[in-house]
Design a protein around this motif. Structure first.
Motif, PDB file in Angstrom:
ATOM      1  N   HIS A 146       0.810  -1.210   0.000  1.00  0.00           N
ATOM      2  CA  HIS A 146       0.000   0.000   0.000  1.00  0.00           C
ATOM      3  C   HIS A 146       0.853   1.274   0.000  1.00  0.00           C
ATOM      4  O   HIS A 146       0.318   2.369   0.085  1.00  0.00           O
TER       5      HIS A 146
ATOM      6  N   PRO B 244       2.738   4.261  -1.651  1.00  0.00           N
ATOM      7  CA  PRO B 244       2.643   4.893  -2.972  1.00  0.00           C
ATOM      8  C   PRO B 244       3.887   4.615  -3.804  1.00  0.00           C
ATOM      9  O   PRO B 244       4.992   4.490  -3.284  1.00  0.00           O
TER      10      PRO B 244
ATOM     11  N   TYR C 116      -3.073  11.444  -6.284  1.00  0.00           N
ATOM     12  CA  TYR C 116      -3.063  11.186  -4.840  1.00  0.00           C
ATOM     13  C   TYR C 116      -4.225  10.271  -4.466  1.00  0.00           C
ATOM     14  O   TYR C 116      -4.054   9.292  -3.727  1.00  0.00           O
TER      15      TYR C 116
ATOM     16  N   GLY D 106      -3.773   6.707  -5.020  1.00  0.00           N
ATOM     17  CA  GLY D 106      -2.749   6.053  -4.209  1.00  0.00           C
ATOM     18  C   GLY D 106      -1.387   5.956  -4.869  1.00  0.00           C
ATOM     19  O   GLY D 106      -0.518   5.219  -4.397  1.00  0.00           O
TER      20      GLY D 106
END
Length: 226
Positions: A15, A17, A56, A59
């Motif tokens: 998870h 970025p 954003y 993600g």
């Protein structure tokens, strides 16, 4: 490390970025600037602000860095117009409120007034904030010169995105707007102007110093006011 700890670490990694931040470059204002109290971002700056928010939300990035300062001078009453970066942030917030993009994940760089300055100022931010693997975002015609200038100033960009590509396919409204924009006289004119800048950066003006002298005059700024 037990199996449960390994699983948690794996999920956290998945998870994370892909990019530590996206550097979203301003591209001027809606012209002409008449001196009135209100001023509006250019279509290009609005597209980039929206695209930054979308990256954003998807993600892909950990932070957003809006970059470009006071490029419009003062209004007829002598009051400073806002910075492009601040206005891009404000415009993005219309579509992406604080519960979607926290205030601490947005950085407003408001000192630069040209693309070379974007690279110089953002480089300091990346070092100060220890941001790794940044992405670069701007409209398509501005991308080649931006990538080259950032490289020439030693800013390591992992990947560059055009705002149009980020927004493409999001909804029918964006699709129609982008199609109309691509074939517009405005876009074709900007492509021609930008091709001159690209040629200079790749040959006799690698740091954008000659272009800066022109920009300083056209954007109501002087060198020692930066």
């Amino acid at each position: 490390m037990n199996s449960e700890t390994k699983q948690i670490a794996t999920l956290e990694h998945e998870h994370q970025p892909e990019f530590g931040a996206v550097i979203a470059l301003g591209k001027n204002w809606r012209l002409p600037i008449t001196g009135g109290p209100r001023i509006d971002l250019s279509l290009e700056s609005k597209m980039t602000a929206l695209a930054a928010g979308q990256m954003y939300k998807d993600g892909k990035v950990g932070k957003i860095i809006f970059s470009t300062g006071k490029t419009a001078g003062k209004d007829s009453n002598g009051n400073d117009y806002p910075t492009e970066a601040a206005e891009m942030n404000r415009f993005m917030r219309i579509f992406f409120p604080l519960d979607e993009i926290p205030v601490e994940d947005v950085i407003v760089e408001a000192e630069s007034f040209d693309t070379a300055g974007n690279a110089q100022e953002v480089k300091q931010i990346l070092q100060k904030e220890n941001i790794k693997n940044p992405a670069l975002l701007t409209v398509g015609f501005h991308l080649p010169r931006s990538k080259k200038l950032f490289a020439n100033y030693g800013v390591g960009i992992r990947k560059a995105f055009s705002s149009e590509d980020v927004l493409k396919g999001r909804n029918p409204h964006y699709e129609k707007f982008l199609s109309d924009y691509f074939w517009s006289t405005r876009h074709i004119k900007e492509l021609g102007k930008e091709s001159i800048g690209v040629g200079l950066v790749y040959t006799i003006d690698p740091k954008g110093e000659r272009l800066r002298r022109i920009t300083t005059k056209t954007r109501n700024r002087v060198e020692d006011s930066k």
